[in-house]
Design a protein around this motif. Sequence first.
Motif, PDB file in Angstrom:
ATOM      1  N   TYR A   1      80.657  87.444  93.825  1.00  0.00           N
ATOM      2  CA  TYR A   1      80.594  87.807  92.698  1.00  0.00           C
ATOM      3  C   TYR A   1      81.649  86.871  91.289  1.00  0.00           C
ATOM      4  N   HIS A   2      83.071  86.603  91.497  1.00  0.00           N
ATOM      5  CA  HIS A   2      83.516  85.994  90.825  1.00  0.00           C
ATOM      6  C   HIS A   2      82.817  84.776  90.423  1.00  0.00           C
ATOM      7  N   ILE A   3      81.803  83.844  91.433  1.00  0.00           N
ATOM      8  CA  ILE A   3      81.455  82.328  90.862  1.00  0.00           C
ATOM      9  C   ILE A   3      80.113  83.264  89.684  1.00  0.00           C
ATOM     10  N   LEU A   4      79.766  83.797  91.014  1.00  0.00           N
ATOM     11  CA  LEU A   4      78.693  84.726  89.477  1.00  0.00           C
ATOM     12  C   LEU A   4      79.080  85.041  88.121  1.00  0.00           C
TER      13      LEU A   4
ATOM     14  N   PHE B   1      71.576  93.989 102.806  1.00  0.00           N
ATOM     15  CA  PHE B   1      71.437  94.519 102.199  1.00  0.00           C
ATOM     16  C   PHE B   1      72.731  93.657 101.341  1.00  0.00           C
ATOM     17  N   CYS B   2      73.353  92.789 101.820  1.00  0.00           N
ATOM     18  CA  CYS B   2      74.167  92.472 102.347  1.00  0.00           C
ATOM     19  C   CYS B   2      73.598  91.483 101.685  1.00  0.00           C
TER      20      CYS B   2
ATOM     21  N   VAL C   1      74.502  90.567  97.891  1.00  0.00           N
ATOM     22  CA  VAL C   1      75.207  89.126  97.540  1.00  0.00           C
ATOM     23  C   VAL C   1      74.786  87.944  97.784  1.00  0.00           C
ATOM     24  N   PHE C   2      74.139  87.590  98.671  1.00  0.00           N
ATOM     25  CA  PHE C   2      73.623  86.211  98.348  1.00  0.00           C
ATOM     26  C   PHE C   2      71.566  85.778  97.536  1.00  0.00           C
ATOM     27  N   LEU C   3      71.133  86.276  98.185  1.00  0.00           N
ATOM     28  CA  LEU C   3      69.913  85.434  97.411  1.00  0.00           C
ATOM     29  C   LEU C   3      70.273  86.024  95.622  1.00  0.00           C
ATOM     30  N   VAL C   4      70.684  87.416  95.469  1.00  0.00           N
ATOM     31  CA  VAL C   4      69.718  87.291  93.711  1.00  0.00           C
ATOM     32  C   VAL C   4      71.226  87.114  93.038  1.00  0.00           C
ATOM     33  N   PRO C   5      72.100  86.574  93.842  1.00  0.00           N
ATOM     34  CA  PRO C   5      73.893  85.928  92.600  1.00  0.00           C
ATOM     35  C   PRO C   5      73.037  84.389  93.063  1.00  0.00           C
ATOM     36  N   CYS C   6      72.652  83.727  94.613  1.00  0.00           N
ATOM     37  CA  CYS C   6      71.816  82.277  94.191  1.00  0.00           C
ATOM     38  C   CYS C   6      70.780  81.870  92.986  1.00  0.00           C
ATOM     39  N   ILE C   7      69.926  83.303  92.981  1.00  0.00           N
ATOM     40  CA  ILE C   7      68.526  83.146  92.035  1.00  0.00           C
ATOM     41  C   ILE C   7      68.928  82.919  90.639  1.00  0.00           C
ATOM     42  N   LEU C   8      69.849  84.140  90.080  1.00  0.00           N
ATOM     43  CA  LEU C   8      70.906  83.605  88.372  1.00  0.00           C
ATOM     44  C   LEU C   8      71.230  82.347  88.723  1.00  0.00           C
TER      45      LEU C   8
END
Length: 359
Positions: free
Chosen positions: A116-119, A186-187, A191-198
């Motif tokens: 989440y910091h990287i996002l 859920f993680c 934690v991975f899929l949604v932040p990576c897409i964004l």
Amino acid sequence: MSKDTDQQGNFSYSSNITEGPPKSTKSPYQIIYEILPIAVIIIIVNSIVLYLFAKCKRLRTPTNCLLLSLAVCDFMTGFVCIPLFIIVIVKPQILRPHLGRFNVVFNNTMAMSAAYHILAITLERYFCIKRPFVHRQLTKKSMLKVALFVWFVAVVIGFMPYAWYPAVQLTDIIAYKKTQVGYVVFCLTFVFLVPCILIVVSQTVMFKAIAKSGGGALTASKAAQRKAKNDKKCLIIFALMAFIYVVCWLPWFILSLCFSFWFPLSKGTIQELINISQVVVTFRYLTSIVNPLLYTFFKRDFLNAFKLLVLRQRSAGRASTIVAKSTVRCHAKSQQRKLIGRSNSNEDTEPDTCISTTV
């Protein structure tokens, strides 16, 4: 329940090799010898980053506040997570379930915090490039609030398994395993899929905006081209951070999902997963080394601060030598000027005395 299934269950709730079937190709001390140097490097590298923030006021910008929080996260990985993992390995079997569970929860919390910091850093760059007027209104206080919100979300999601343990595990092991599978899914999603897409979408939009603003325009001013070049360099750094994070931590959560299945797996499958996990358990911590190296040696403000503060002893010694030599030269020149001035004054007075005597 069979013996193999019971061993798999012990592996699933801790999601690490210390709780799995006792068919490991490496001894615990071999793993310690591999992972302990990584902890030392993590602590040293991130301590340098924290030192630069403490000493250099120019680094205390709203943009760098998130990098400071990320450095704290990486430092805790080397200072807390890895020593805790080592304790789980060497402690007696009686203490392993409790320490092993907390070890996994704490490691997951640090992993989520880093993601989440990287996002947040990527979205901050997005506002800087696409919404510059909104970005100028951001202050250090507002960015610190963002960092605190990132930590809050990571802690809530990371410690969520304690909400259904130990009540569910003691009453219905199958229900517990299904709950664990849902949690890991859920993680993986949030934690991975949604932040990576964004991150991918934001990076694509920002690179296009940079290309239009001045990176590829022939009529752009030198200042616009320089800014576009710096923005592109920062985006490349943060994209590398995101990519390396996914490569290091995604296998860990996939293995957690595999060991959380409520149906029994074959011995061969379990053994292959254990062999893979022995590599992943060490490899996942490399992101805490790469992150500070990327933005310290490739980001100009950090690199200048590093040269000024960390390498200042050599430069200070050279500067003192140069100053001493210049002081000696200036002193010698001043003495020569005084002597020349005195000789000129004597020459000017001698003709006057001669004339007065003749008269």
